[in-house]
Design an enzyme around this catalytic site. Structure first.
Site, PDB file in Angstrom:
ATOM      1  N   THR A 117      61.616  56.538  61.251  1.00  0.00           N
ATOM      2  CA  THR A 117      60.967  57.798  61.599  1.00  0.00           C
ATOM      3  C   THR A 117      62.001  58.909  61.720  1.00  0.00           C
ATOM      4  O   THR A 117      63.202  58.694  61.583  1.00  0.00           O
ATOM      5  CB  THR A 117      60.224  57.661  62.932  1.00  0.00           C
ATOM      6  N   ASN A 172      51.813  57.272  72.915  1.00  0.00           N
ATOM      7  CA  ASN A 172      52.794  57.057  71.852  1.00  0.00           C
ATOM      8  C   ASN A 172      53.868  58.138  71.786  1.00  0.00           C
ATOM      9  O   ASN A 172      54.973  57.883  71.325  1.00  0.00           O
ATOM     10  CB  ASN A 172      52.056  56.981  70.506  1.00  0.00           C
ATOM     11  N   LYS A 222      61.705  55.445  79.057  1.00  0.00           N
ATOM     12  CA  LYS A 222      61.063  54.195  78.645  1.00  0.00           C
ATOM     13  C   LYS A 222      61.115  53.147  79.756  1.00  0.00           C
ATOM     14  O   LYS A 222      60.168  52.371  79.929  1.00  0.00           O
ATOM     15  CB  LYS A 222      61.715  53.667  77.368  1.00  0.00           C
ATOM     16  N   TYR A 238      66.246  59.169  77.253  1.00  0.00           N
ATOM     17  CA  TYR A 238      65.266  58.339  76.550  1.00  0.00           C
ATOM     18  C   TYR A 238      65.161  56.964  77.217  1.00  0.00           C
ATOM     19  O   TYR A 238      64.050  56.456  77.442  1.00  0.00           O
ATOM     20  CB  TYR A 238      65.668  58.194  75.086  1.00  0.00           C
TER      21      TYR A 238
END
Length: 266
Positions: free
Chosen positions: A207, A98, A174, A170
């Protein structure tokens, strides 16, 4: 390391979770403890709230303070720990990768070298190393006639499947996560009692990462307003709701049939 111990169980569901000290990771950790999972959390910092929650629900929790930017060392520790476990009481073993990092938001040429390296180490090398260690150690269990379920859930992102300016590290991490998940799924499908793997996009979650994106310099981040609007129009999923959706996907009977997935396609 902190540990809260529940009474001995004959059918333990063991879950290993990275990035459990905050955000959706913390929400997943709490919910897994509520469900009776034996939980090993790998995070930069120990979370006292999570320790208290484990004690309150009489759950089993181990927290390791580790640096996922040094993934080979963490892999070795995890693989050795799994090798030391008695499998007679373990019904299933699951790894949830995660943890992730967004470095300074902006064009790639302006990203500091140390931040770029850290983002790729935490975002793609660490999940690969931990998956490798998990699969190797639990394959030894299978070779010794253990027949429990093995799963790897990698928390990906829509940004791994479409490009965005100012998000190269990023997006690359991913995308790499998605592709190595596909590769490992093919490898495991050829084995008796092979592990099931999924790289899952969890949607847009409220978040600290969203705060970082909204606070970025608009001059270097053309899509900044989009993230501002998501918050303003209440279109962000809470960490608790996102955790429920992700863990629900993990429990699906068809988990692993498609190695690339998105919770919004449920």
């Amino acid at each position: 390391m902190s540990q809260a111990n529940a009474p001995t169980q004959t059918s333990v569901h063991l879950t290993i979770l990275t990035g459990a000290s905050r955000g959706m990771g913390l929400a997943m950790a709490r919910q897994l403890l509520d469900q009776g999972h034996h939980l090993l959390c790998l995070s930069r910092n120990e979370n006292a709230e999570l320790t208290a929650h484990a004690q309150a629900c009489n759950g089993t929790l181990i927290q390791w303070c580790v640096d996922l930017a040094d993934p080979a060392r963490v892999r070795e520790r995890l693989q050795n720990w799994l090798a030391s476990q008695s499998t007679g009481h373990i019904a299933s073993a699951t790894l949830i990768n995660n943890a992730g990092v967004i470095p300074t938001v902006g064009p790639l040429g302006q990203c500091p070298a140390d931040e770029l390296s850290n983002a790729l180490r935490v975002g793609v090398e660490a999940p690969m190393q931990l998956t490798a260690g998990f699969l190797a150690a639990t394959q030894v269990w299978v070779n010794a006639a253990w027949s429990g379920a093995r799963k790897v859930l990698n928390i990906s992102s829509g940004l791994g499947r479409r490009p965005m300016a100012a998000q190269a590290p990023y997006c690359a991490a991913k995308a790499g996560m998605d592709l190595f998940t596909r590769c490992c799924a093919l490898e495991e499908a050829a084995k008796p009692n092979g592990a099931k793997l999924v790289s899952l996009a969890p949607g847009v979650i409220d978040t600290d990462m969203q705060i970082q994106l909204r606070g970025s310099d608009a001059a270097g981040f053309p899509d900044r307003q989009r993230f501002v609007d998501l918050k303003a129009h209440d279109q962000l999923t809470s960490p608790a709701d996102a955790a429920r959706a992700v863990l629900g996907w993990l429990d699906r009977a068809d988990f692993g049939e498609e190695p690339i997935a998105d919770v919004r396609d449920a």
